[in-house]
Design a protein around this motif. Structure first.
Motif, PDB file in Angstrom:
ATOM      1  N   ARG A 103     -15.650 -16.714 -35.661  1.00  0.00           N
ATOM      2  CA  ARG A 103     -16.367 -17.930 -35.287  1.00  0.00           C
ATOM      3  C   ARG A 103     -16.366 -18.938 -36.436  1.00  0.00           C
ATOM      4  N   GLU A 110     -20.078 -22.961 -34.609  1.00  0.00           N
ATOM      5  CA  GLU A 110     -20.292 -22.100 -33.445  1.00  0.00           C
ATOM      6  C   GLU A 110     -21.452 -21.133 -33.643  1.00  0.00           C
ATOM      7  N   ASP A 161     -24.720 -21.709 -31.928  1.00  0.00           N
ATOM      8  CA  ASP A 161     -24.843 -21.392 -30.503  1.00  0.00           C
ATOM      9  C   ASP A 161     -24.673 -19.897 -30.226  1.00  0.00           C
ATOM     10  N   ASP A 162     -24.579 -19.097 -31.257  1.00  0.00           N
ATOM     11  CA  ASP A 162     -24.356 -17.662 -31.098  1.00  0.00           C
ATOM     12  C   ASP A 162     -25.614 -17.018 -30.517  1.00  0.00           C
ATOM     13  N   PRO A 163     -25.517 -16.374 -29.354  1.00  0.00           N
ATOM     14  CA  PRO A 163     -26.716 -15.785 -28.743  1.00  0.00           C
ATOM     15  C   PRO A 163     -27.374 -14.714 -29.608  1.00  0.00           C
ATOM     16  N   GLN A 164     -26.591 -13.980 -30.408  1.00  0.00           N
ATOM     17  CA  GLN A 164     -27.195 -12.979 -31.289  1.00  0.00           C
ATOM     18  C   GLN A 164     -27.989 -13.637 -32.413  1.00  0.00           C
ATOM     19  N   ILE A 203     -29.339 -16.568 -32.276  1.00  0.00           N
ATOM     20  CA  ILE A 203     -30.508 -17.184 -31.659  1.00  0.00           C
ATOM     21  C   ILE A 203     -31.567 -16.144 -31.323  1.00  0.00           C
ATOM     22  N   ALA A 204     -31.143 -15.030 -30.721  1.00  0.00           N
ATOM     23  CA  ALA A 204     -32.095 -13.998 -30.300  1.00  0.00           C
ATOM     24  C   ALA A 204     -32.859 -13.409 -31.472  1.00  0.00           C
ATOM     25  N   ASN A 205     -32.191 -13.307 -32.633  1.00  0.00           N
ATOM     26  CA  ASN A 205     -32.831 -12.702 -33.800  1.00  0.00           C
ATOM     27  C   ASN A 205     -33.477 -13.710 -34.739  1.00  0.00           C
TER      28      ASN A 205
END
Length: 403
Positions: free
Chosen positions: A325, A329, A332-335, A337-339
């Protein structure tokens, strides 16, 4: 920000990124970090443009924000007798003093270990430097491009090995890692002082940080008497522990260290079941001998489709793989963001932006970070905390001792 170091006060007399990054980590962990800056010039990084990017809307300077978030800024001329005395009063109230000033500068300014400890015998004294405290280069400055990337062997480890120019390091690449090391050393010293009552002197050099990070290569070279071999991607010993390009120019990293375990499923997802029973690729040892042919086949196959195709094909694959990445990018990485790895903050001008969280979380709680302070933003409040009255503060300002 967390409360792990709540109640710990840190005085940071440093500029650029290496040592300030340590202060940022300590602030992330809840310490009260006071950044002492010259009242006129401040941290020179406030005016630095070195990454090809100019400050964004509202003057956001990522070189200041990332290593200085969550601190308080004290505009103080420590070269004047009055300013040095103010600094010493601040030191008397603190747990840690951290600096990147060179030995001659510390001695000339009157802030070396013995002078600081004379005012606060229990203070932890931490130093970040380029080349260590001993040897001919102990008094020489060292940015990370020189002491870490160049002398520490990192850059050469990533060079092509064909005589071409080696890659240039990314901005502050060694500084942020070295700063994390300083922060860890300071916390260890705080723990020791809590247990024994004895303060420590903490030292981290960029050279040592590089040697530690390149440890497998350095130790291996010492044992074998030769540099550890560098393999081009076209000759990697394990063809499925490598990087491959897709049709649209993206790259995928596969890390199938137990290659035989995943080979059949890997080939099936590639749509190349013919490779499973190909005698040239029957097992890891045979693939090693025929790695050039194997890599050629894999490159051709993975290059036939775009990244989106391969992301779908390898969804749920038990082997380890990921897409290379870009920095943009990652936002916008869901991992990420989630953490909570990129917490957002807002500066005094109303600019909202993300900061990179330091890599330790406590109790699975993401960091809640504050922006970096303005130059001298907290001078008056800190002087008041030290007991200076309004008229005394005005007098110090008139004399250009404080901002």
């Amino acid at each position: 920000m967390t409360d792990i170091l709540h109640g710990v006060r840190v005085i940071e007399l440093a500029a650029w990124t290496f040592v300030p990054a340590a202060g940022a980590v300590l602030a992330d962990w809840g310490a009260d970090v006071i950044k002492v800056e010259h009242p006129e010039t401040g941290d020179p990084q406030r005016g630095l443009i070195n990454s090809g990017l100019v400050p964004g809307a509202g003057g956001v300077n990522h070189f200041i924000e990332q290593p200085n978030r969550g601190k308080r800024s004290f505009g103080l001329n420590t070269s004047s007798p009055e300013g040095l005395e103010v600094l010493m009063k601040l030191i008397e109230t603190s747990d840690v003093f951290v600096t990147n000033l060179l030995p001659d500068s510390r001695a000339r300014m009157g802030i070396d270990i013995d002078q600081v400890r004379a005012r606060n015998p229990k203070i932890i004294y931490a130093r970040g430097h380029g080349y260590g405290t001993k040897g001919d280069l102990a008094g020489q400055g060292g940015y990370d491009l020189a002491a870490y990337w160049a002398r520490g062997g990192i850059g050469e480890a990533y060079a092509a090995g064909d005589g071409s120019y080696p890659p240039i390091q990314r901005p502050a690449f060694g500084d942020v890692y070295g700063g994390l090391s300083i922060a860890a050393g300071i916390v260890g010293a705080l723990f020791k002082r809590e247990r024994t009552g004895e303060p420590s002197v903490v030292d981290v050099s960029l050279l040592n940080a590089a040697i530690w990070q390149l440890g497998p290569d350095v130790v291996g070279a010492g044992i074998t008497g030769e540099d550890i071999p560098r393999f081009q991607l076209s000759e990697m010993p394990n063809p499925v522990a490598s990087i491959y390009k897709t049709r649209d120019g993206r790259h995928i990293a596969f890390v199938l260290l137990q290659a035989d375990r995943f080979w059949a499923d890997f080939c099936t997802r590639l749509g190349r079941t013919d490779l499973i029973d190909d005698e040239r690729f029957a097992n890891a040892m045979v693939r090693f001998g025929n790695r050039a042919d194997c890599i050629t086949e894999l490159r051709r196959t993975l290059g036939e489709h775009d990244l989106a195709h391969w992301e779908k094909a390898f969804e749920g694959f038990d082997g380890v793989w990921d897409v290379m990445r870009t920095a943009r990018e990652i936002h916008d990485d869901p991992q990420a963001i989630a953490n909570g790895y990129l917490p957002r903050t807002t500066d005094a001008n109303g600019n909202e932006f993300a900061l990179a969280a330091s890599p330790v979380q406590f109790d699975e709680t993401p960091m809640d970070l504050e922006c970096a302070p303005g130059h001298g933003e907290h001078t008056d409040a800190l002087l008041a905390e030290l007991g200076f009255g309004e008229e005394e503060i005005i007098d110090l300002k008139v004399k250009s001792v404080v901002l």
